[in-house]
Design a protein around this motif. Structure first.
Motif, PDB file in Angstrom:
ATOM      1  N   ARG A 127      15.577   1.395  -3.467  1.00 28.72           N
ATOM      2  CA  ARG A 127      14.691   2.486  -3.008  1.00 28.72           C
ATOM      3  C   ARG A 127      14.206   3.231  -4.245  1.00 28.72           C
ATOM      4  O   ARG A 127      14.876   4.150  -4.733  1.00 28.72           O
ATOM      5  N   TYR A 128      13.067   2.808  -4.774  1.00 30.89           N
ATOM      6  CA  TYR A 128      12.560   3.456  -5.992  1.00 30.89           C
ATOM      7  C   TYR A 128      12.167   4.903  -5.718  1.00 30.89           C
ATOM      8  O   TYR A 128      11.541   5.194  -4.705  1.00 30.89           O
ATOM      9  N   PRO A 129      12.489   5.785  -6.672  1.00 34.93           N
ATOM     10  CA  PRO A 129      11.907   7.131  -6.637  1.00 34.93           C
ATOM     11  C   PRO A 129      10.483   7.045  -7.219  1.00 34.93           C
ATOM     12  O   PRO A 129       9.980   5.943  -7.451  1.00 34.93           O
ATOM     13  N   GLY A 130       9.817   8.170  -7.490  1.00 35.96           N
ATOM     14  CA  GLY A 130       8.524   8.140  -8.168  1.00 35.96           C
ATOM     15  C   GLY A 130       8.698   7.530  -9.546  1.00 35.96           C
ATOM     16  O   GLY A 130       9.656   7.856 -10.247  1.00 35.96           O
ATOM     17  N   LEU A 131       7.788   6.636  -9.946  1.00 34.05           N
ATOM     18  CA  LEU A 131       7.964   5.943 -11.229  1.00 34.05           C
ATOM     19  C   LEU A 131       6.937   6.397 -12.255  1.00 34.05           C
ATOM     20  O   LEU A 131       5.745   6.487 -11.971  1.00 34.05           O
ATOM     21  N   MET A 140       0.869  -1.175   0.000  1.00 32.12           N
ATOM     22  CA  MET A 140       0.000   0.000   0.000  1.00 32.12           C
ATOM     23  C   MET A 140       0.905   1.224   0.000  1.00 32.12           C
ATOM     24  O   MET A 140       1.798   1.343   0.839  1.00 32.12           O
ATOM     25  N   LEU A 141       0.699   2.131  -0.965  1.00 36.27           N
ATOM     26  CA  LEU A 141       1.613   3.273  -1.150  1.00 36.27           C
ATOM     27  C   LEU A 141       1.280   4.450  -0.212  1.00 36.27           C
ATOM     28  O   LEU A 141       0.305   4.418   0.536  1.00 36.27           O
ATOM     29  N   SER A 142       2.097   5.498  -0.346  1.00 34.70           N
ATOM     30  CA  SER A 142       2.124   6.552   0.685  1.00 34.70           C
ATOM     31  C   SER A 142       0.800   7.258   0.967  1.00 34.70           C
ATOM     32  O   SER A 142       0.435   7.449   2.128  1.00 34.70           O
ATOM     33  N   ALA A 143       0.061   7.649  -0.089  1.00 34.96           N
ATOM     34  CA  ALA A 143      -1.147   8.445   0.154  1.00 34.96           C
ATOM     35  C   ALA A 143      -2.252   7.581   0.759  1.00 34.96           C
ATOM     36  O   ALA A 143      -2.884   7.962   1.760  1.00 34.96           O
ATOM     37  N   GLY A 201      -2.459   5.343  -5.474  1.00 32.72           N
ATOM     38  CA  GLY A 201      -2.282   5.588  -4.043  1.00 32.72           C
ATOM     39  C   GLY A 201      -0.960   6.194  -3.649  1.00 32.72           C
ATOM     40  O   GLY A 201      -0.620   6.250  -2.469  1.00 32.72           O
ATOM     41  N   GLY A 202      -0.176   6.676  -4.617  1.00 34.81           N
ATOM     42  CA  GLY A 202       1.124   7.270  -4.283  1.00 34.81           C
ATOM     43  C   GLY A 202       1.096   8.786  -4.328  1.00 34.81           C
ATOM     44  O   GLY A 202       0.141   9.389  -4.844  1.00 34.81           O
ATOM     45  N   THR A 203       2.171   9.399  -3.833  1.00 35.14           N
ATOM     46  CA  THR A 203       2.292  10.858  -3.836  1.00 35.14           C
ATOM     47  C   THR A 203       2.916  11.340  -5.146  1.00 35.14           C
ATOM     48  O   THR A 203       2.673  12.453  -5.591  1.00 35.14           O
ATOM     49  N   THR A 204       3.718  10.473  -5.762  1.00 35.10           N
ATOM     50  CA  THR A 204       4.367  10.856  -7.019  1.00 35.10           C
ATOM     51  C   THR A 204       3.471  10.567  -8.236  1.00 35.10           C
ATOM     52  O   THR A 204       3.889  10.795  -9.371  1.00 35.10           O
ATOM     53  N   ASP A 205       2.257  10.071  -7.988  1.00 33.39           N
ATOM     54  CA  ASP A 205       1.350   9.688  -9.099  1.00 33.39           C
ATOM     55  C   ASP A 205       1.026  10.863 -10.022  1.00 33.39           C
ATOM     56  O   ASP A 205       0.636  10.659 -11.176  1.00 33.39           O
ATOM     57  N   SER A 246       8.243  15.913   3.023  1.00 34.63           N
ATOM     58  CA  SER A 246       9.105  15.157   3.949  1.00 34.63           C
ATOM     59  C   SER A 246      10.166  14.338   3.195  1.00 34.63           C
ATOM     60  O   SER A 246      11.019  13.720   3.821  1.00 34.63           O
ATOM     61  N   TRP A 247      10.098  14.297   1.868  1.00 34.02           N
ATOM     62  CA  TRP A 247      11.009  13.457   1.082  1.00 34.02           C
ATOM     63  C   TRP A 247      12.152  14.274   0.474  1.00 34.02           C
ATOM     64  O   TRP A 247      12.029  15.490   0.282  1.00 34.02           O
ATOM     65  N   PRO A 248      13.245  13.603   0.100  1.00 34.42           N
ATOM     66  CA  PRO A 248      14.366  14.307  -0.541  1.00 34.42           C
ATOM     67  C   PRO A 248      13.964  14.886  -1.903  1.00 34.42           C
ATOM     68  O   PRO A 248      12.988  14.436  -2.514  1.00 34.42           O
ATOM     69  N   SER A 288      11.962  -1.048  -1.847  1.00 32.96           N
ATOM     70  CA  SER A 288      11.833   0.013  -0.858  1.00 32.96           C
ATOM     71  C   SER A 288      11.576   1.312  -1.629  1.00 32.96           C
ATOM     72  O   SER A 288      11.198   1.269  -2.808  1.00 32.96           O
ATOM     73  N   SER A 289      11.740   2.445  -0.978  1.00 34.89           N
ATOM     74  CA  SER A 289      11.296   3.714  -1.581  1.00 34.89           C
ATOM     75  C   SER A 289      12.073   4.881  -0.986  1.00 34.89           C
ATOM     76  O   SER A 289      12.595   4.788   0.136  1.00 34.89           O
ATOM     77  N   ILE A 290      12.046   6.007  -1.714  1.00 35.69           N
ATOM     78  CA  ILE A 290      12.607   7.250  -1.155  1.00 35.69           C
ATOM     79  C   ILE A 290      11.824   7.680   0.090  1.00 35.69           C
ATOM     80  O   ILE A 290      12.269   8.559   0.816  1.00 35.69           O
ATOM     81  N   ALA A 291      10.676   7.029   0.320  1.00 36.17           N
ATOM     82  CA  ALA A 291       9.859   7.340   1.504  1.00 36.17           C
ATOM     83  C   ALA A 291      10.532   6.923   2.813  1.00 36.17           C
ATOM     84  O   ALA A 291      10.048   7.276   3.893  1.00 36.17           O
ATOM     85  N   VAL A 343       3.306   6.710   7.272  1.00 34.75           N
ATOM     86  CA  VAL A 343       3.024   5.298   7.571  1.00 34.75           C
ATOM     87  C   VAL A 343       3.789   4.395   6.590  1.00 34.75           C
ATOM     88  O   VAL A 343       4.433   3.417   6.983  1.00 34.75           O
ATOM     89  N   TYR A 344       3.702   4.758   5.320  1.00 31.08           N
ATOM     90  CA  TYR A 344       4.375   3.988   4.269  1.00 31.08           C
ATOM     91  C   TYR A 344       5.892   3.990   4.493  1.00 31.08           C
ATOM     92  O   TYR A 344       6.551   2.944   4.437  1.00 31.08           O
ATOM     93  N   GLY A 345       6.449   5.166   4.774  1.00 30.47           N
ATOM     94  CA  GLY A 345       7.892   5.292   4.984  1.00 30.47           C
ATOM     95  C   GLY A 345       8.355   4.483   6.191  1.00 30.47           C
ATOM     96  O   GLY A 345       9.417   3.850   6.151  1.00 30.47           O
TER      97      GLY A 345
HETATM   98  C1  AKB Z   1       4.617   6.888  -3.589  1.00 30.22           C
HETATM   99  O1  AKB Z   1       4.463   8.028  -4.060  1.00 30.22           O
HETATM  100  O2  AKB Z   1       4.087   6.502  -2.539  1.00 30.22           O
HETATM  101  C2  AKB Z   1       5.542   5.923  -4.298  1.00 30.22           C
HETATM  102  C3  AKB Z   1       6.921   5.966  -3.763  1.00 30.22           C
HETATM  103  C4  AKB Z   1       7.765   7.165  -3.955  1.00 30.22           C
HETATM  104  O3  AKB Z   1       7.364   5.020  -3.190  1.00 30.22           O
HETATM  105  N1  AKB Z   1       5.543   6.204  -5.707  1.00 30.22           N
END
Ligand code: AKB
Length: 313
Positions: free
Chosen positions: A169-173, A78-81, A182-186, A278-280, A117-120, A142-144
């Motif tokens: 640690r994937y960045p936004g894809l 389950m992604l960040s948002a 459900g992600g923030t980078t969507d 909160s992310w880099p 994993s993730s940049i989260a 929560v996701y991070g």
């Molecule tokens: C998200 O936005 O939650 C994901 C991620 C950066 O892991 N795409």
């Protein structure tokens, strides 16, 4: 010997393309796609598919035994948002699925595991620019928190039980085959769809929010590369930083305007702004470059070209 591969969460944004790439490489009969629900025809018709709840250890173990699986890619999460809305569900899914797969490794029922994993994993106290592999983390989402805990467990299972688990640690894809969810980078995917269908986009992040991003072809190539490299070269058993490009909503809009002159963007930040803040803004991936020769191929310009060409009606 031909290996047999299981992908969990095969219908998601990364899972779909990973399944297709692995089927190309290893033959469709040797790559078993699975998800909690059935997916696109593209995926279902291209090889074996199983409905599987990744939190159900017995069901997972049965599939692994039946297909004599040697390699598992656990892409269900389950992604960040969404995770901010359902914290306990996110924790249970993200952690229990990981423990199930790590325990298969510990019991020597599978040889190799990939877990994203993730940049989260980074948080508001992390230095934002060229964020290092090892630095202050303290994730505030929560996701991070689930991803950082997962990283610790991967490293622990490797050192304590010899489990060959590998992670990025994937960045936004950014991809055109399957929508993220459900992600923030969507936003960086939605914007291309809306640019083509409506000529306008209302962004849920502020115009100057800079985040690390990557085109899906690069992400898949990195994943396959990391899984193929000799064990001895995988020096990080928590998760590798990986980078390709960083940009803001205003910068992606500028690129789109080079192809769609009248494209208009407006901004209406919501709760996802705090997650993004909160992310880099950029990532140092020198460890992945040194250990297994990682190098990105796509920047914002060629990503935009690929996205618009492939999504155009
Ligand atoms: C998200 O936005 O939650 C994901 C991620 C950066 O892991 N795409």
């Amino acid at each position: 010997m031909q290996k047999s591969i299981l992908i969990i969460g095969a219908c998601g944004q990364i899972g779909t393309e990973l399944t297709l790439a692995l089927r190309d490489k290893h033959g469709k009969e040797n790559v078993i796609a699975s998800d909690i629900r059935e997916g696109s025809e593209n995926l279902m018709d291209s090889g074996p598919f199983e409905v599987l709840d990744a939190t159900d250890y017995d069901a997972l173990e049965e599939i692994v035994a039946y297909y004599e699986i040697s390699e598992v890619y656990l892409m269900a999460a389950m992604l960040s948002a969404t995770a901010e809305k359902f914290p306990m569900r996110a924790w249970n899914l993200n952690m229990n699925s990981l423990f199930n797969v790590l325990n298969l490794g510990k019991e020597k029922k599978v040889d190799k595991i990939f877990w994203p994993s993730s940049i989260a994993v980074f948080g508001p106290n992390t230095p934002k620019e060229h964020t290092l592999q090892s630095t202050i983390m303290e994730p505030s989402t929560v996701y991070g928190i689930s991803k950082q805990s997962g990283e610790r467990w991967c490293e622990y299972y490797h050192h304590k039980f010899g489990v060959d688990v590998r992670s990025i640690r994937y960045p936004g894809l950014i991809s055109w085959k399957t929508m993220p969810g459900g992600g923030t980078t969507d936003y960086a995917v939605e914007i291309y769809h809306k640019a083509l269908s409506e000529g306008t986009y209302t962004c849920f992040l502020k115009e100057d929010t800079e985040l690390p991003m990557m085109f899906m072809d690069d992400a898949i190539r990195a994943t396959l590369q990391l899984m193929e490299v000799d064990k001895e070269n995988v020096k990080v058993r928590a998760s590798y930083n990986l980078a390709a490009m960083s940009f803001t909503p205003a910068q992606i809009a500028e690129q789109i305007k080079k192809h769609i002159k009248d494209f208009k963007i407006s901004y209406k930040p919501d709760f996802r702004q705090a997650i993004a803040d909160s992310w880099p803004s950029s990532i140092d991936d020198s460890k992945a470059r040194t250990d297994w020769g990682w190098q990105a191929r796509f920047d914002l310009e060629n990503t935009t070209k690929e996205m618009l060409e492939n999504l155009a009606p």
